[in-house]
Every structure is written in C-alpha cells, then in structure tokens.
Design a protein around this motif. Structure first.
Motif: not given
Length: 149
Positions: A94-111
């Motif tokens: 889950d930390c990796a998922y959050f990191s992938f979405t944050t690093y790429t500025s995708l930011g789904f917002g579910d975390i």
C-alpha cells in the motif's frame, strides 16, 4: 508560539525527507550517467540505444518510487510522522501504491497523508516531477543526437 521554532518531530521529518530526496537524485544521476557510458561501450543501433535508455530510465524511476515507499513504510510505523488513511492497511505494498500515485502526480485520492507525511507526499510529487522532466530532457537530447528528422 515563536514562528521560527521547529519542533523535534518536524526536524526529524525534514532530515528523513532530505535523505530520501538526496538518494533519489543520486540514483537518477548515476543511472543516466551509466546509460551514457553504456551507450559508448556497447555497439548497438541508435534506435535500440534509445529503447535501452527508456527502459533504464523506467527502472530508475521504479527504484526511486520504491525508495519513497520504504520511507513511507518506516514513517507510518513510527510515532513521529503521522499516518496514511483511507484505503490503506499499513502494508509495504500500500505504501508503494501511494508512492507510485504520488511520484507521478496521478494521486487517485483513495489514500490520504496526515501529519508530517503531508510534507513527504508533496515533496515526492515535486521530486517525481523533476526526475520525470530530467528523464524527458535526457531522452530528447539522445533522440536529437541519434535521429535524423
């Protein structure tokens, strides 16, 4: 409260974040530098060299994202940084998922980050933007050199 007073937790977060960003920049520099040297040592067609460059850069980005993920994992399991809430169970994945979405500025917002992790998330987004732009500039220069347009 004095505006210039920094509590110990914030100072600790600043040090940890600074170390992560410094290591990310060094990884990126070394990978791009290695790709330049690899291109000089291995006689391959220029188009294939570009493909190797793209894969090498992607591997660098993935390593950098995982470095942030381990940082989040450490910080979430520490009482000093805050936590991640939402669709988050505390796992490294889950930390990796959050990191992938944050690093790429995708930011789904579910975390969502709370506490000092908000600073880490913002810093990761900025770092990801700079690293992705650095890669794009590097690849542009290589393609400009190798491709006759």
């Amino acid at each position: 409260m004095n505006f210039f007073m920094i509590d110990g937790e914030l100072a600790f977060a600043f040090v940890v974040n600074s170390m992560i960003v410094a290591i990310v920049v060094l990884i990126h520099h070394e990978v791009l530098n290695a790709l330049v040297h690899l291109g000089r040592w291995i006689p391959v067609r220029h188009n294939f060299a570009i493909v190797l460059g793209v894969f090498g850069a992607l591997l660098a980005h993935v390593a950098e994202i995982w470095l942030f993920a381990y940082g989040y994992y450490f910080m979430v399991n520490s009482p000093y940084f805050g936590t991640l809430v939402g669709n988050f169970n505390g796992s490294l994945l889950d930390c990796a998922y959050f990191s992938f979405t944050t690093y790429t500025s995708l930011g789904f917002g579910d975390i969502e980050p709370l506490g000092h992790l908000r600073f880490t998330a913002g810093l990761e987004a900025l770092t990801g933007l700079v690293m992705i732009t650095w890669t794009a500039s590097f690849m542009f220069l290589k393609m400009q050199k190798f491709w006759d347009i």
